[in-house]
Scaffold this motif. Structure first.
Motif, PDB file in Angstrom:
ATOM      1  N   TYR A 132       0.850  -1.193   0.000  1.00 44.18           N
ATOM      2  CA  TYR A 132       0.000   0.000   0.000  1.00 44.18           C
ATOM      3  C   TYR A 132       0.885   1.243   0.000  1.00 44.18           C
ATOM      4  CZ  TYR A 132      -3.285  -3.589   1.430  1.00 44.18           C
ATOM      5  OH  TYR A 132      -4.026  -4.743   1.498  1.00 44.18           O
ATOM      6  N   SER A 133       1.570   1.456  -1.114  1.00 39.21           N
ATOM      7  CA  SER A 133       2.503   2.567  -1.250  1.00 39.21           C
ATOM      8  C   SER A 133       2.582   2.978  -2.714  1.00 39.21           C
ATOM      9  CB  SER A 133       3.891   2.144  -0.763  1.00 39.21           C
ATOM     10  OG  SER A 133       4.388   1.105  -1.598  1.00 39.21           O
ATOM     11  N   LEU A 134       3.088   4.166  -2.956  1.00 36.37           N
ATOM     12  CA  LEU A 134       3.286   4.594  -4.340  1.00 36.37           C
ATOM     13  C   LEU A 134       4.350   3.746  -5.028  1.00 36.37           C
ATOM     14  CD1 LEU A 134       3.007   8.488  -4.120  1.00 36.37           C
ATOM     15  CD2 LEU A 134       1.341   6.849  -5.028  1.00 36.37           C
ATOM     16  N   ASP A 135       5.367   3.319  -4.288  1.00 34.46           N
ATOM     17  CA  ASP A 135       6.385   2.429  -4.869  1.00 34.46           C
ATOM     18  C   ASP A 135       5.741   1.163  -5.429  1.00 34.46           C
ATOM     19  OD1 ASP A 135       8.546   4.082  -4.312  1.00 34.46           O
ATOM     20  OD2 ASP A 135       9.025   3.080  -2.424  1.00 34.46           O
ATOM     21  N   ALA A 136       4.835   0.562  -4.667  1.00 35.55           N
ATOM     22  CA  ALA A 136       4.169  -0.667  -5.110  1.00 35.55           C
ATOM     23  C   ALA A 136       3.248  -0.388  -6.295  1.00 35.55           C
ATOM     24  CB  ALA A 136       3.385  -1.289  -3.958  1.00 35.55           C
ATOM     25  N   LEU A 137       2.544   0.745  -6.245  1.00 31.68           N
ATOM     26  CA  LEU A 137       1.658   1.112  -7.341  1.00 31.68           C
ATOM     27  C   LEU A 137       2.444   1.315  -8.637  1.00 31.68           C
ATOM     28  CD1 LEU A 137      -1.280   1.833  -8.123  1.00 31.68           C
ATOM     29  CD2 LEU A 137      -0.712   4.201  -7.564  1.00 31.68           C
ATOM     30  N   ILE A 138       3.564   2.000  -8.545  1.00 26.57           N
ATOM     31  CA  ILE A 138       4.427   2.214  -9.709  1.00 26.57           C
ATOM     32  C   ILE A 138       4.961   0.881 -10.216  1.00 26.57           C
ATOM     33  CG2 ILE A 138       6.645   3.208 -10.449  1.00 26.57           C
ATOM     34  CD1 ILE A 138       5.977   5.568  -8.499  1.00 26.57           C
ATOM     35  N   GLY A 139       5.347  -0.001  -9.314  1.00 20.30           N
ATOM     36  CA  GLY A 139       5.837  -1.320  -9.704  1.00 20.30           C
ATOM     37  C   GLY A 139       4.776  -2.123 -10.440  1.00 20.30           C
ATOM     38  N   ARG A 140       3.530  -2.079  -9.948  1.00 26.14           N
ATOM     39  CA  ARG A 140       2.443  -2.791 -10.631  1.00 26.14           C
ATOM     40  C   ARG A 140       2.191  -2.185 -12.010  1.00 26.14           C
ATOM     41  NH1 ARG A 140       0.270  -2.853  -5.336  1.00 26.14           N
ATOM     42  NH2 ARG A 140      -1.077  -1.077  -5.768  1.00 26.14           N
TER      43      ARG A 140
END
Length: 147
Positions: A132-140
């Protein structure tokens, strides 16, 4: 089977609750640190311990910038590991240069916030930001899945 000698056969997968708690921890620690930066640099929401530092003044202005910018990045989960490591290092430096000369125990030398922030950010740097982070969102997004 003894707990200290038993080798795990598989790594435990984080649960939804674990991920939510990590996200809350990351956000609360990051926002708290960013507020310290706002106070140091702008005197808001509370006045700093002394006068506002001049732009570029070492170390207070730089500490305030790290607190504000890197703290916000950790809260958002953006560049989390690097930002958290920078925050952790800043607090280690603060403890070693400001608090340690008043005694080794943080409760005695006023360094409890520095120690807690230091280790909290170090934990975030090691564990990462979680899903639940922007890093994870960008990775997805980069992998092409929108789940």
């Amino acid at each position: 089977m003894h707990l200290l000698t038993a080798a795990p056969t598989t790594a435990a997968k984080p649960t939804v609750l674990t991920n939510v708690v990590l996200a809350l921890f990351r956000v609360l620690v990051g926002v708290s640190f960013a507020f310290h930066g706002c106070s140091t640099l702008f005197g808001k929401p509370v006045a700093p311990h002394g006068a506002l530092p001049a732009v570029g003044a070492w170390p207070s202005w730089w500490a305030g910038m790290i607190e504000l910018v890197a703290g916000a990045a950790v809260a958002l989960g953006l560049g989390t590991r690097i930002a958290a490591l920078l925050c952790s290092g800043a607090m280690a430096y603060a403890f070693l240069t400001v608090h340690l000369k008043h005694g080794i125990l943080p409760i005695k030398n006023g360094g409890e916030p520095a120690v807690l922030f230091c280790w909290s950010f170090f934990l975030i740097a090691i564990i990462g930001p979680g899903p639940y982070s922007l890093d994870a969102l960008i990775g997805r997004y980069r992998r092409g899945s929108a789940d």
